[in-house]
Design a protein around this motif. Structure first.
Motif, mmCIF file in Angstrom:
data_model
loop_
_atom_site.group_PDB
_atom_site.id
_atom_site.type_symbol
_atom_site.label_atom_id
_atom_site.label_comp_id
_atom_site.label_asym_id
_atom_site.label_seq_id
_atom_site.Cartn_x
_atom_site.Cartn_y
_atom_site.Cartn_z
ATOM 1 N N VAL A 172 37.130 52.838 110.770
ATOM 2 C CA VAL A 172 36.519 53.831 111.647
ATOM 3 C C VAL A 172 35.415 54.534 110.867
ATOM 4 O O VAL A 172 35.617 54.907 109.704
ATOM 5 C CB VAL A 172 37.556 54.864 112.139
ATOM 6 N N ALA A 173 34.223 54.702 111.489
ATOM 7 C CA ALA A 173 33.097 55.403 110.858
ATOM 8 C C ALA A 173 32.757 54.793 109.502
ATOM 9 O O ALA A 173 32.705 55.482 108.490
ATOM 10 C CB ALA A 173 33.411 56.892 110.726
ATOM 11 N N PHE A 174 32.511 53.512 109.487
ATOM 12 C CA PHE A 174 32.243 52.778 108.250
ATOM 13 C C PHE A 174 30.784 52.310 108.218
ATOM 14 O O PHE A 174 30.023 52.505 109.167
ATOM 15 C CB PHE A 174 33.176 51.566 108.155
ATOM 16 N N ALA A 175 30.400 51.680 107.120
ATOM 17 C CA ALA A 175 29.051 51.125 106.985
ATOM 18 C C ALA A 175 29.131 49.607 107.055
ATOM 19 O O ALA A 175 30.108 49.005 106.622
ATOM 20 C CB ALA A 175 28.439 51.550 105.656
ATOM 21 N N VAL A 176 28.099 48.994 107.624
ATOM 22 C CA VAL A 176 28.060 47.537 107.713
ATOM 23 C C VAL A 176 26.605 47.096 107.570
ATOM 24 O O VAL A 176 25.687 47.779 108.013
ATOM 25 C CB VAL A 176 28.659 47.040 109.056
ATOM 26 N N VAL A 177 26.400 45.947 106.926
ATOM 27 C CA VAL A 177 25.061 45.396 106.777
ATOM 28 C C VAL A 177 25.176 43.877 106.883
ATOM 29 O O VAL A 177 26.219 43.299 106.574
ATOM 30 C CB VAL A 177 24.435 45.808 105.419
ATOM 31 N N GLU A 189 44.874 61.439 122.611
ATOM 32 C CA GLU A 189 45.300 60.577 121.514
ATOM 33 C C GLU A 189 44.349 59.381 121.396
ATOM 34 O O GLU A 189 43.946 58.800 122.400
ATOM 35 C CB GLU A 189 46.725 60.072 121.742
ATOM 36 N N MET A 190 43.994 59.035 120.158
ATOM 37 C CA MET A 190 43.059 57.945 119.921
ATOM 38 C C MET A 190 43.780 56.750 119.299
ATOM 39 O O MET A 190 44.772 56.900 118.595
ATOM 40 C CB MET A 190 41.934 58.396 118.971
ATOM 41 N N ARG A 191 43.285 55.567 119.575
ATOM 42 C CA ARG A 191 43.821 54.360 118.941
ATOM 43 C C ARG A 191 42.651 53.577 118.337
ATOM 44 O O ARG A 191 41.523 53.617 118.819
ATOM 45 C CB ARG A 191 44.540 53.484 119.960
ATOM 46 N N GLN A 192 42.937 52.847 117.264
ATOM 47 C CA GLN A 192 41.904 52.047 116.625
ATOM 48 C C GLN A 192 41.565 50.832 117.489
ATOM 49 O O GLN A 192 42.453 50.214 118.076
ATOM 50 C CB GLN A 192 42.373 51.590 115.239
ATOM 51 N N THR A 193 40.287 50.514 117.548
ATOM 52 C CA THR A 193 39.841 49.331 118.291
ATOM 53 C C THR A 193 39.546 48.231 117.275
ATOM 54 O O THR A 193 38.444 48.149 116.737
ATOM 55 C CB THR A 193 38.599 49.648 119.128
ATOM 56 N N LEU A 210 31.900 46.409 116.297
ATOM 57 C CA LEU A 210 33.060 46.284 115.416
ATOM 58 C C LEU A 210 33.765 47.627 115.225
ATOM 59 O O LEU A 210 33.120 48.680 115.179
ATOM 60 C CB LEU A 210 32.620 45.771 114.041
ATOM 61 N N GLY A 211 35.090 47.556 115.054
ATOM 62 C CA GLY A 211 35.880 48.711 114.651
ATOM 63 C C GLY A 211 35.773 49.914 115.574
ATOM 64 O O GLY A 211 35.468 49.812 116.759
ATOM 65 N N GLY A 212 36.060 51.092 115.004
ATOM 66 C CA GLY A 212 36.009 52.333 115.767
ATOM 67 C C GLY A 212 37.342 52.695 116.390
ATOM 68 O O GLY A 212 38.405 52.186 116.003
ATOM 69 N N GLU A 213 37.291 53.568 117.367
ATOM 70 C CA GLU A 213 38.494 54.011 118.058
ATOM 71 C C GLU A 213 38.173 54.341 119.505
ATOM 72 O O GLU A 213 37.018 54.513 119.881
ATOM 73 C CB GLU A 213 39.117 55.221 117.344
ATOM 74 N N ALA A 214 39.231 54.426 120.313
ATOM 75 C CA ALA A 214 39.071 54.677 121.742
ATOM 76 C C ALA A 214 40.186 55.593 122.221
ATOM 77 O O ALA A 214 41.281 55.617 121.636
ATOM 78 C CB ALA A 214 39.095 53.362 122.518
ATOM 79 N N SER A 230 35.484 52.298 126.598
ATOM 80 C CA SER A 230 34.748 53.233 125.742
ATOM 81 C C SER A 230 35.197 53.096 124.296
ATOM 82 O O SER A 230 36.332 52.697 124.007
ATOM 83 C CB SER A 230 34.947 54.665 126.236
ATOM 84 N N ARG A 231 34.301 53.474 123.397
ATOM 85 C CA ARG A 231 34.542 53.234 121.971
ATOM 86 C C ARG A 231 33.656 54.186 121.178
ATOM 87 O O ARG A 231 32.480 54.357 121.505
ATOM 88 C CB ARG A 231 34.173 51.795 121.666
ATOM 89 N N CYS A 232 34.194 54.818 120.148
ATOM 90 C CA CYS A 232 33.386 55.694 119.308
ATOM 91 C C CYS A 232 33.672 55.409 117.836
ATOM 92 O O CYS A 232 34.643 54.717 117.496
ATOM 93 C CB CYS A 232 33.646 57.166 119.629
ATOM 94 N N SER A 233 32.816 55.932 116.970
ATOM 95 C CA SER A 233 32.922 55.707 115.516
ATOM 96 C C SER A 233 32.959 54.217 115.174
ATOM 97 O O SER A 233 33.570 53.804 114.198
ATOM 98 C CB SER A 233 34.156 56.415 114.945
#
Length: 237
Positions: free
Chosen positions: A219-224, A176-180, A165-169, A123-126
């Motif tokens: 985390v919670a970033f923009a990409v194009v 507790e969350m860790r960066q993915t 890409l990116g986010g956290e899990a 699982s992965r969010c943000s």
């Protein structure tokens, strides 16, 4: 995301922090927001569950094709309103255009027959997702074109891949969350996900080798996705 001249807004939170399953569309010509409906019908287009902090990208025909264009919004991961499964690894596919549309002599759009895709390895969010295209067996050089060959993302031979890409899990049962940092790549044709452990088995110039090195701790970033360099720059002009 935009499709067919309209902008789509999906999910999120509403009053009292409730998760929404709504899909809205904005028509710039009419300067109006309205609820999206299923292609060719009048039923509201909805997520299966309320969801937020997910990745969203568009799966459609490459640019340059003419006629009615099929398309789907892919909603991946995030936080969902379903008992026992707060953090998500699944993907919802929302139809935006007629899947029976043409492909103008291009290679068959095999993704049109894909009704569902497997969940991510975890699982992965943000996180964020992008749709990239690559031609099997060719070095992945999306930033330039050569004489007689188009950019890979518009080539008739290119197949679609979704890169998350990116986010956290979630790290443990205490919240507790860790960066993915490592990306995962969905192969629509093969129906499977690829992870960074596979890099050593891929040719250095292959698409998977390139895509699986797109690491980010954001985390919670923009990409194009940019189209690619102009030909004059690619040739050193």
């Amino acid at each position: 995301e935009s499709f067919g001249g309209k902008l789509f807004y999906v999910g999120g939170t509403v009053e009292d922090d409730m998760l929404s399953d709504d899909v809205w569309q904005y028509d710039p010509g009419a300067d109006m927001w309205d609820r999206a409906v299923t292609p060719g019908g009048s039923n509201r287009l909805l997520l299966r569950i309320g969801r937020t902090a997910f990745a969203m990208t568009l799966l459609a025909e490459p640019s340059g094709a003419s006629g009615p264009s099929p398309g789907r919004l892919l909603i991946t991961g995030g936080v969902g309103a379903e008992s026992g499964m707060l953090f998500r690894a699944d993907t919802e596919m929302l139809p935006l255009g007629p899947l029976e549309g043409r492909n103008s002599g291009r290679t068959p759009a095999v993704w049109r027959d894909v009704a569902s895709v497997p969940p991510m390895p975890y699982s992965r969010c943000s996180c964020r997702s992008v749709m990239l295209r690559a031609v099997p067996g060719r070095p992945y050089t999306p930033w330039c074109s050569t004489e007689g060959q188009p950019f890979q993302n518009t080539s008739a031979e290119a197949l679609p891949y979704m890169v998350v890409l990116g986010g956290e899990a979630p790290f443990d049962h205490f919240g507790e969350m860790r960066q993915t940092v490592d990306p995962v790549v969905l192969d629509f044709v093969g129906g499977c996900w690829h992870e960074t452990s596979e890099i050593s088995r891929e040719p250095p110039d292959s698409f998977l080798n390139v895509a699986l090195r797109m690491r980010t701790d954001r985390v919670a970033f923009a990409v194009v996705v940019a189209q690619g360099m102009p030909r004059v720059s690619a040739h050193g002009g």
